[in-house]
Design a protein around this motif. Structure first.
Motif, PDB file in Angstrom:
ATOM      1  N   SER A 554       0.828  -1.210   0.000  1.00  0.00           N
ATOM      2  CA  SER A 554       0.000   0.000   0.000  1.00  0.00           C
ATOM      3  C   SER A 554       0.860   1.255   0.000  1.00  0.00           C
ATOM      4  CB  SER A 554      -0.930  -0.011   1.215  1.00  0.00           C
ATOM      5  OG  SER A 554      -1.815  -1.115   1.170  1.00  0.00           O
ATOM      6  N   PHE A 557       2.575   1.567  -3.367  1.00  0.00           N
ATOM      7  CA  PHE A 557       1.632   1.960  -4.414  1.00  0.00           C
ATOM      8  C   PHE A 557       1.303   3.444  -4.303  1.00  0.00           C
ATOM      9  CE2 PHE A 557      -2.759   2.383  -6.047  1.00  0.00           C
ATOM     10  CZ  PHE A 557      -2.525   1.989  -7.354  1.00  0.00           C
ATOM     11  N   ASP A 558       1.079   3.907  -3.082  1.00  0.00           N
ATOM     12  CA  ASP A 558       0.822   5.335  -2.894  1.00  0.00           C
ATOM     13  C   ASP A 558       2.023   6.164  -3.316  1.00  0.00           C
ATOM     14  OD1 ASP A 558      -1.658   4.679  -1.901  1.00  0.00           O
ATOM     15  OD2 ASP A 558      -1.057   4.799   0.204  1.00  0.00           O
ATOM     16  N   LYS A 559       3.201   5.686  -2.969  1.00  0.00           N
ATOM     17  CA  LYS A 559       4.416   6.410  -3.347  1.00  0.00           C
ATOM     18  C   LYS A 559       4.588   6.432  -4.863  1.00  0.00           C
ATOM     19  CE  LYS A 559       7.908   5.595  -0.741  1.00  0.00           C
ATOM     20  NZ  LYS A 559       9.071   4.928  -0.127  1.00  0.00           N
ATOM     21  N   PHE A 560       4.268   5.288  -5.501  1.00  0.00           N
ATOM     22  CA  PHE A 560       4.363   5.220  -6.974  1.00  0.00           C
ATOM     23  C   PHE A 560       3.418   6.210  -7.635  1.00  0.00           C
ATOM     24  CE2 PHE A 560       2.248   3.452 -10.762  1.00  0.00           C
ATOM     25  CZ  PHE A 560       3.303   3.493 -11.653  1.00  0.00           C
ATOM     26  N   ASN A 561       2.176   6.269  -7.145  1.00  0.00           N
ATOM     27  CA  ASN A 561       1.205   7.211  -7.720  1.00  0.00           C
ATOM     28  C   ASN A 561       1.670   8.654  -7.548  1.00  0.00           C
ATOM     29  OD1 ASN A 561      -0.608   5.296  -8.651  1.00  0.00           O
ATOM     30  ND2 ASN A 561      -1.702   5.176  -6.710  1.00  0.00           N
ATOM     31  N   GLN A 562       2.213   8.948  -6.353  1.00  0.00           N
ATOM     32  CA  GLN A 562       2.693  10.308  -6.125  1.00  0.00           C
ATOM     33  C   GLN A 562       3.854  10.645  -7.059  1.00  0.00           C
ATOM     34  OE1 GLN A 562       3.670  10.530  -1.981  1.00  0.00           O
ATOM     35  NE2 GLN A 562       1.557  10.342  -1.284  1.00  0.00           N
ATOM     36  N   GLN A 563       4.812   9.710  -7.176  1.00  0.00           N
ATOM     37  CA  GLN A 563       5.952   9.960  -8.049  1.00  0.00           C
ATOM     38  C   GLN A 563       5.516  10.075  -9.510  1.00  0.00           C
ATOM     39  OE1 GLN A 563       8.621   6.735  -7.224  1.00  0.00           O
ATOM     40  NE2 GLN A 563       9.461   7.701  -5.387  1.00  0.00           N
ATOM     41  N   ARG A 564       4.543   9.236  -9.917  1.00  0.00           N
ATOM     42  CA  ARG A 564       4.064   9.312 -11.290  1.00  0.00           C
ATOM     43  C   ARG A 564       3.439  10.660 -11.582  1.00  0.00           C
ATOM     44  NH1 ARG A 564      -0.749   5.390 -12.987  1.00  0.00           N
ATOM     45  NH2 ARG A 564      -1.782   6.837 -11.552  1.00  0.00           N
ATOM     46  N   GLU A 565       2.605  11.148 -10.647  1.00  0.00           N
ATOM     47  CA  GLU A 565       1.989  12.458 -10.846  1.00  0.00           C
ATOM     48  C   GLU A 565       3.047  13.556 -10.896  1.00  0.00           C
ATOM     49  OE1 GLU A 565      -1.085  13.197 -11.537  1.00  0.00           O
ATOM     50  OE2 GLU A 565      -1.661  11.087 -11.525  1.00  0.00           O
TER      51      GLU A 565
END
Length: 785
Positions: A554, A557-565
């Motif tokens: 979790s 995944f949250d870190k990935f979404n933040q980095q992607r944005e």
């Protein structure tokens, strides 16, 4: 709380362990008076202060509390107007100074946003008296001696004393040195009757004159104050008397200054004792790794992995225990030395500790009740003096507790009904348990009677428990098994210890089939419970691992979404900047071309078009693609090698690579022309049969746009040479045999530079000055290879 249970459960030993951490007499008094309380507010306050002190210790350090002396007698003397001596005043000063430190310490904790429950409020009750404290600190040393800063007069008197002593010693030193030494027993200066004297031999008593103050035991030495020292000694005595008088005056003033604050000083001393006691409780909790218990108003006990605090915490067996919610009575059975008694003591002592505001030796989440009384009938209390047997002693205790027990009582009974006929003892035990249950008390009892196993099974609110015993090793495990009655294991133990098998078999035959079935049932239950606990442990481990993995996934995944944005936004911003920059540069290039086209009498030259196209190509931004096998293969295929067909991007012309002439530069064959081209301007291609037609088409098209004359007049030196280089390339591509370069006459510098360039250019066959009617020395005709 009755004193008997405190002795039975060894409550005082807990207090002795806490006492090691106390630094004030008041803290020791509070500990000595400590007893379990049945007042919820008192218990919560005690636990809150323990937690605050423990939090402070973990986050900062221990409370800044020094060792203090009892100031009770000093305050009583101040109350009647007495003058305190230096040591007494120093003790009070230490209390005031400690109060100030504690208050400042908690003010800093508040600034650091450390939240506390109780101790910070207690610190606000301290009266620091800063002005008075400053005066006392300036006037007194730690041992109570007055400092020179206590008063101007005292400093002057002491200065006079030191000067007089120095002068006096100087005078006496002059007497005991040199030739006078033979008159002395020893060449030293000493004191008799508070006056400086020298040891003179008996036969020379008149040599120095003066006064005899003492003599040695043998009478051979006289301690004489020489005549030259009498006046100085008198003066010294006068200064010392002045010092004593000034000291008395200062002590009198300091005592008078403290007298109005007797109540505040007493309260400070009491509060500092509370801080000392809280700190000691916290340090003891850290030592035994204790935790804060929750308090249940309806007396629902739940101990998680509790152990006896007086046992070695690394070796003590931890047990869970639940009482007061699902059942009111626990009947513990099992063999001797299995841990039944220590289980009773653990429960009782932990309950007493919690009601005393102490942390308990159990895991977090444990819960205690509030009992007005804890009764414990534990151990062999046979009394020879009172002619009481073991059974009589137990019955006396039980009669007493039956009278006093109620719904606010916890009753601990060890070997209930023991010491008499088994059948009668079992019947008495059942009746006693019924009576205690009817009173509302919560009960934990141990027994050997098998009848009580059936009793615990049949009675509502009552449950069996046992101490686990390993029949393979003949050793107890000291683990409490709730819900499973115990068995004696007498037959197995006896057989393993060597009792003949026929005797064991005969003993089994003498027991009833019902007892054998019961023991077999108990054994099956124990095995099934062990199997269930092992499965539970494994499932819990898997659950813990899955929980940790889920949390990590979790979070990632949250870190990935933040980095992607973030990367997407950064890419968009950068792309917009590149587009804006490229648009501006392209507009500039197009504007330049438009101006050239509109210029009167001038067409757009080929080298200018080539330069403009190069600038436009440079606006393209390379993209760093992910590294994978397909891309690596494509990149490998695009690597340049000698003999490859390439496209020279600045000229849009196909050629063949000859050799690499530098780190990022190749020599390229363009038709009959050889030239050096940067690697970035080369692109590997595959030549089709129609390529020659395309090249000839391009050549004929280009020829119409390349002039046979290059006009460099007005150009700067470096720019002119660059234009010459590009012009000759274009002329060769156009197929010209000769061209004319107009450079003008001027200073001759441009002509000289062009001449040197033409001499070094391998593409130039020859060159010469133009005829007089075509410009003469202002132009050069160049023959190309």
């Amino acid at each position: 709380m009755n004193q008997k249970v405190l002795q039975t459960l060894e409550y005082d030993k807990i207090k002795q362990q806490i006492a090691r951490y106390l630094v004030t007499p008041r803290g020791q008094q509070i500990l000595a008076q400590l007893t379990p309380s049945a007042d919820m507010a008192v218990i919560q306050t005690g636990l809150a202060r323990t937690k605050d002190a423990l939090d402070v210790w973990r986050l900062k350090t221990d409370l800044p509390l020094p060792k203090l002396s009892d100031i009770g007698s000093q305050l009583k003397r101040l109350k009647i107007g007495a003058v305190l001596n230096g040591k007494e005043l120093a003790a009070i000063t230490k209390v005031l100074r400690a109060a100030g430190r504690i208050q400042r310490f908690f003010e800093q904790l508040a600034k650091d946003e450390i939240t506390l429950q109780s101790l910070d409020q207690l610190a606000q009750q301290l009266e620091t008296l800063p002005a008075l404290t400053k005066t006392l600190l300036r006037s007194l040393e730690n041992d109570g001696h007055l400092t020179d800063d206590a008063s101007t007069k005292l400093a002057a008197v002491r200065r006079s004393i030191r000067q007089t002593e120095l002068h006096l010693r100087s005078q006496l030193n002059s007497l005991i040195r040199g030739k006078n030494a033979k008159y002395l027993s020893e060449p030293v200066i000493t004191i008799r009757d508070d006056r400086y004297v020298i040891p003179v031999k008996q036969e020379y008593r008149t040599h120095f004159g003066g006064v005899v103050h003492d003599q040695s035991a043998s009478g051979q030495t006289l301690f004489i104050e020489p005549a030259v020292a009498v006046e100085l000694n008198n003066r010294l005595k006068e200064h010392q008397a002045n010092e004593r008088e000034e000291t008395r005056r200062i002590l009198r003033e300091l005592s008078a200054a403290l007298a109005p604050y007797i109540t505040e000083l007493a309260e400070n001393y009491r509060i500092l004792g509370e801080f000392d006691f809280a700190s000691a409780k916290a340090r003891y909790a850290m030592q035994i790794k204790a935790t804060e218990p929750k308090i249940s108003a309806d007396n629902q006990l739940y101990l998680r992995q509790a152990w006896h605090p007086l046992l070695d915490q690394h070796q003590a067996v931890r047990n869970d225990l639940l009482l007061g919610k699902d059942y009111q009575t626990i009947v513990i059975t099992g063999p001797n030395t299995g841990g039944k008694t220590i289980t009773l003591k653990t429960l009782g002592l932990i309950q007493l500790m919690g009601q005393s505001g102490l942390f308990i030796p159990a895991y977090e989440g444990s819960r205690l009740g509030i009992f007005n009384e804890v009764f414990a009938d534990i151990g062999d209390e046979q009394s020879i003096e009172q002619s009481l047997s073991t059974f009589s002693s137990h019955m006396t205790n039980i009669v007493n507790l039956l009278k006093k027990s109620n719904q606010h009582s916890l009753v601990l009974l060890d070997e209930l009904g023991a010491g008499t006929d088994p059948q009668e003892g079992a019947a008495l035990a059942i009746a006693i348990l019924d009576a205690l249950a009817a009173s509302g008390a919560e009960i934990v009892a141990t027994t050997h009677y098998p009848e009580l196993k059936a009793y615990a099974y049949e009675r509502p609110g009552t449950i069996n428990a046992s101490m686990e015993f390993n029949s393979q090793t003949l050793q107890p495990t000291y683990r409490l098994l709730v819900g499973v009655p115990g068995q004696s294991n007498a037959f197995e133990i006896s057989q393993r210890l060597g009792l003949p098998a026929d005797i064991v078999t005969a003993a089994r035959n003498l027991t009833s089939q019902q007892d054998q079935d019961l023991n077999q049932m108990i054994q099956d239950l124990v095995q099934k419970r062990q199997q269930a606990e092992e499965e539970k442990r494994q499932l819990q481990e898997h659950l813990d691992e899955a929980t940790v993995l889920h949390q990590e996934l979790s979070q990632n995944f949250d870190k990935f979404n933040q980095q992607r944005e973030q990367l997407l936004q950064q890419a968009k911003t950068k792309a917009n900047l590149l587009v804006d920059e490229a648009t501006q540069k392209a507009a500039q290039i197009i504007d330049q071309l438009r101006q050239l086209r509109l210029s009167a009498g001038q067409g757009v030259k080929e080298d200018q078009l080539i330069s403009a196209k190069t600038k436009l190509d440079q606006l393209h931004q390379p993209v760093a693609l992910p590294q994978n096998r397909v891309l690596r293969r494509v990149k490998r295929d695009q690597q340049l090698r000698s003999g490859d067909d390439v496209m020279v991007k600045p000229y849009d012309q196909a050629g063949v690579l000859l050799e690499k002439t530098g780190n990022h530069q190749w020599e390229v064959q363009l038709g009959s022309l050889k030239m050096r081209v940067a690697e970035d301007n080369l692109e590997k291609i595959k030549v089709t049969p129609q390529a020659s037609k395309i090249r000839s088409s391009f050549k004929s098209t280009s020829q119409a746009h390349v002039s046979t004359t290059l006009d460099l007049r007005g150009e700067r030196y470096e720019a002119a040479l660059t234009r010459v280089d590009r012009y000759l390339d274009a002329a060769l591509l156009a197929g010209y045999g000769s061209v004319t370069i107009v450079h003008g006459k001027g200073t001759g510098a441009l002509r000289s530079g062009i001449t040197k360039y033409l001499q070094q250019n391998r593409r130039v066959k020859s060159f010469k000055a133009a005829p007089a009617n075509a410009g003469g020395s202002g132009a050069t005709i160049v023959e190309l290879k």
